[in-house]
Design a protein around this motif. Structure first.
Motif, PDB file in Angstrom:
ATOM      1  N   ASP A   1       8.655 -19.802   5.505  1.00 50.76           N
ATOM      2  CA  ASP A   1       7.802 -19.730   6.700  1.00 50.76           C
ATOM      3  C   ASP A   1       8.512 -19.025   7.850  1.00 50.76           C
ATOM      4  O   ASP A   1       7.888 -18.316   8.654  1.00 50.76           O
ATOM      5  N   ARG A   2       9.829 -19.217   7.932  1.00 44.01           N
ATOM      6  CA  ARG A   2      10.599 -18.576   9.007  1.00 44.01           C
ATOM      7  C   ARG A   2      10.588 -17.051   8.837  1.00 44.01           C
ATOM      8  O   ARG A   2      10.489 -16.302   9.813  1.00 44.01           O
ATOM      9  N   PHE A   3      10.689 -16.583   7.580  1.00 46.94           N
ATOM     10  CA  PHE A   3      10.603 -15.138   7.311  1.00 46.94           C
ATOM     11  C   PHE A   3       9.251 -14.592   7.777  1.00 46.94           C
ATOM     12  O   PHE A   3       9.170 -13.526   8.381  1.00 46.94           O
ATOM     13  N   ILE A   4       8.197 -15.337   7.462  1.00 49.43           N
ATOM     14  CA  ILE A   4       6.827 -14.888   7.768  1.00 49.43           C
ATOM     15  C   ILE A   4       6.630 -14.743   9.268  1.00 49.43           C
ATOM     16  O   ILE A   4       6.202 -13.688   9.757  1.00 49.43           O
ATOM     17  N   VAL A   5       6.949 -15.807  10.007  1.00 47.71           N
ATOM     18  CA  VAL A   5       6.725 -15.793  11.465  1.00 47.71           C
ATOM     19  C   VAL A   5       7.620 -14.757  12.140  1.00 47.71           C
ATOM     20  O   VAL A   5       7.180 -14.018  13.031  1.00 47.71           O
TER      21      VAL A   5
ATOM     22  N   PHE B   1       6.197 -11.565  14.178  1.00 48.76           N
ATOM     23  CA  PHE B   1       6.507 -11.516  15.609  1.00 48.76           C
ATOM     24  C   PHE B   1       7.193 -10.203  15.975  1.00 48.76           C
ATOM     25  O   PHE B   1       6.836  -9.542  16.951  1.00 48.76           O
ATOM     26  N   GLU B   2       8.178  -9.797  15.161  1.00 51.12           N
ATOM     27  CA  GLU B   2       8.937  -8.574  15.463  1.00 51.12           C
ATOM     28  C   GLU B   2       8.103  -7.308  15.270  1.00 51.12           C
ATOM     29  O   GLU B   2       8.317  -6.314  15.952  1.00 51.12           O
TER      30      GLU B   2
ATOM     31  N   ILE C   1      -0.424 -12.962  11.122  1.00 46.51           N
ATOM     32  CA  ILE C   1      -0.026 -13.882  10.055  1.00 46.51           C
ATOM     33  C   ILE C   1      -1.285 -14.353   9.336  1.00 46.51           C
ATOM     34  O   ILE C   1      -2.222 -14.833   9.974  1.00 46.51           O
ATOM     35  N   VAL C   2      -1.308 -14.214   8.017  1.00 47.11           N
ATOM     36  CA  VAL C   2      -2.451 -14.670   7.224  1.00 47.11           C
ATOM     37  C   VAL C   2      -2.047 -15.964   6.516  1.00 47.11           C
ATOM     38  O   VAL C   2      -1.246 -15.950   5.578  1.00 47.11           O
ATOM     39  N   SER C   3      -2.586 -17.084   7.011  1.00 49.34           N
ATOM     40  CA  SER C   3      -2.228 -18.375   6.442  1.00 49.34           C
ATOM     41  C   SER C   3      -3.159 -19.450   7.004  1.00 49.34           C
ATOM     42  O   SER C   3      -3.729 -19.282   8.080  1.00 49.34           O
ATOM     43  N   ASN C   4      -3.276 -20.548   6.267  1.00 49.33           N
ATOM     44  CA  ASN C   4      -3.988 -21.722   6.779  1.00 49.33           C
ATOM     45  C   ASN C   4      -3.012 -22.778   7.284  1.00 49.33           C
ATOM     46  O   ASN C   4      -3.411 -23.904   7.592  1.00 49.33           O
ATOM     47  N   ASP C   5      -1.737 -22.401   7.366  1.00 51.16           N
ATOM     48  CA  ASP C   5      -0.694 -23.279   7.903  1.00 51.16           C
ATOM     49  C   ASP C   5      -0.620 -23.077   9.411  1.00 51.16           C
ATOM     50  O   ASP C   5      -0.805 -21.961   9.907  1.00 51.16           O
ATOM     51  N   ASN C   6      -0.323 -24.142  10.163  1.00 52.47           N
ATOM     52  CA  ASN C   6      -0.214 -24.027  11.629  1.00 52.47           C
ATOM     53  C   ASN C   6       1.208 -23.755  12.114  1.00 52.47           C
ATOM     54  O   ASN C   6       1.400 -23.471  13.295  1.00 52.47           O
ATOM     55  N   TYR C   7       2.207 -23.889  11.223  1.00 50.01           N
ATOM     56  CA  TYR C   7       3.620 -23.635  11.556  1.00 50.01           C
ATOM     57  C   TYR C   7       4.059 -24.413  12.810  1.00 50.01           C
ATOM     58  O   TYR C   7       4.697 -23.860  13.715  1.00 50.01           O
TER      59      TYR C   7
ATOM     60  N   LYS D   1      10.543 -22.145  19.486  1.00 47.54           N
ATOM     61  CA  LYS D   1      10.599 -21.138  20.554  1.00 47.54           C
ATOM     62  C   LYS D   1       9.232 -21.037  21.225  1.00 47.54           C
ATOM     63  O   LYS D   1       8.206 -20.933  20.530  1.00 47.54           O
ATOM     64  N   PRO D   2       9.192 -20.999  22.559  1.00 46.27           N
ATOM     65  CA  PRO D   2       7.907 -20.880  23.264  1.00 46.27           C
ATOM     66  C   PRO D   2       7.179 -19.583  22.912  1.00 46.27           C
ATOM     67  O   PRO D   2       5.958 -19.569  22.773  1.00 46.27           O
ATOM     68  N   GLU D   3       7.946 -18.464  22.737  1.00 42.66           N
ATOM     69  CA  GLU D   3       7.302 -17.188  22.414  1.00 42.66           C
ATOM     70  C   GLU D   3       6.678 -17.206  21.019  1.00 42.66           C
ATOM     71  O   GLU D   3       5.657 -16.571  20.760  1.00 42.66           O
ATOM     72  N   TRP D   4       7.315 -17.953  20.104  1.00 38.27           N
ATOM     73  CA  TRP D   4       6.741 -18.081  18.763  1.00 38.27           C
ATOM     74  C   TRP D   4       5.460 -18.900  18.814  1.00 38.27           C
ATOM     75  O   TRP D   4       4.497 -18.596  18.121  1.00 38.27           O
TER      76      TRP D   4
END
Length: 292
Positions: free
Chosen positions: A176-180, A184-185, A190-196, A203-206
């Protein structure tokens, strides 16, 4: 010959057609035979003319469409639309398990999602899947159509996140960290049904990015279906959500279903085109003002 010619001319056939038929049947042919050949010849000629006219019509229509395209002010936007589309980062595990009804890791689901974005013109599509999914299917981790993963990896669409075994125990990196991070960069989606939620709290920006760039979806059998309003009824349409610069202008607010009969006045959260920019008092406020 003259009698036969006059007979054919009265029926509307030309001298050339009569000569063609007589050359074929001979000058001694009976009038009934000549008439039969003329009918066949006439039908053939009409068909050829129809085909020619149809082809001409298609050519004219095509040239008309081309001229309209060349004159269209949106031509540049259409041609450069591929560059205007945001990068797509797909949570492979989430999509595969969703397509497999949370029981099977269905690689076909990943392929369906990837194809949906490629058909729309997205050039930058990345899928993340944990590397241990390359292992053979087991009863506790069923996987189907595994060859799709290899194929997508060769096409440089799918990326396996690292994992290894230490003393018989599997050590897995958090995919999940790779995906976000990549989304972001690259300023993508992001295509997912997860809320992360765990990563959003890091991080506030994430958190802001996940709130604004997460595209959820559904599977109807083998049909990948993202929502037309990814950020809710007052947000952008799916087309504009997937673009860097919106092309289709849209109202930020949905028109009020009550229209002029709305009693909320300026407190109404819906769009009222009949009011323009002028605020309008509610019915209750009007009654209060009148009682004073």
């Amino acid at each position: 010959y003259q009698t036969k010619l006059e007979f054919a001319l009265k029926l509307g056939y030309s001298e050339e057609q009569v000569q063609l038929v007589l050359n074929k049947l001979g000058t001694d042919a009976l009038i009934n035979d000549i008439l039969g050949e003329l009918v066949k010849l006439g039908n053939k000629t009409e068909t050829d003319q129809t085909v020619t006219n149809a082809n001409t019509g298609i050519t004219c229509e095509a040239s008309s469409i081309e001229s309209q395209r060349s004159e269209s002010p949106l031509q540049e936007d259409v041609t450069e639309d591929g560059d205007n589309l945001r990068p797509i980062v797909i949570d492979g595990s989430n999509v595969a398990m969703s397509h497999g009804n949370k029981e099977v890791f269905s690689c076909r689901g990943i392929k369906l999602a990837v194809d949906w974005f490629l058909e729309r013109g997205h050039k930058d599509v990345t899928v993340f899947v944990p590397a241990w999914r390359k292992e053979q299917s087991r009863p506790d981790a069923l996987i189907t159509d595994q060859e799709i993963l290899r194929k997508l990896e060769k096409e440089k669409i799918l990326v396996f996140t690292p994992s290894r075994r230490v003393q018989g125990r599997r050590v897995v990196c958090y995919d999940d960290r790779f995906i976000v991070k990549l989304a972001f960069e690259s300023d993508g989606i992001i295509v997912s049904n997860d809320n992360y939620r765990d990563l959003a709290n890091e991080k506030p920006e994430w958190k802001k990015f996940i709130d604004e760039r997460l595209l959820m979806y559904s599977f109807v059998n083998d049909k990948f279906m993202p929502p037309d309003d990814p950020l809710g009824r007052h947000g952008p349409s799916l087309d504009n959500f997937l673009r860097k610069k919106p092309i289709v202008p849209e109202h930020k607010k949905q028109p009020c279903p009550y229209g002029k009969k709305c009693t909320y006045g300026h407190k109404c959260k819906y769009y009222h085109p009949e009011r323009g920019n002028q605020p309008q008092r509610s019915v209750a406020d009007e009654l209060r003002a009148m009682s004073r």
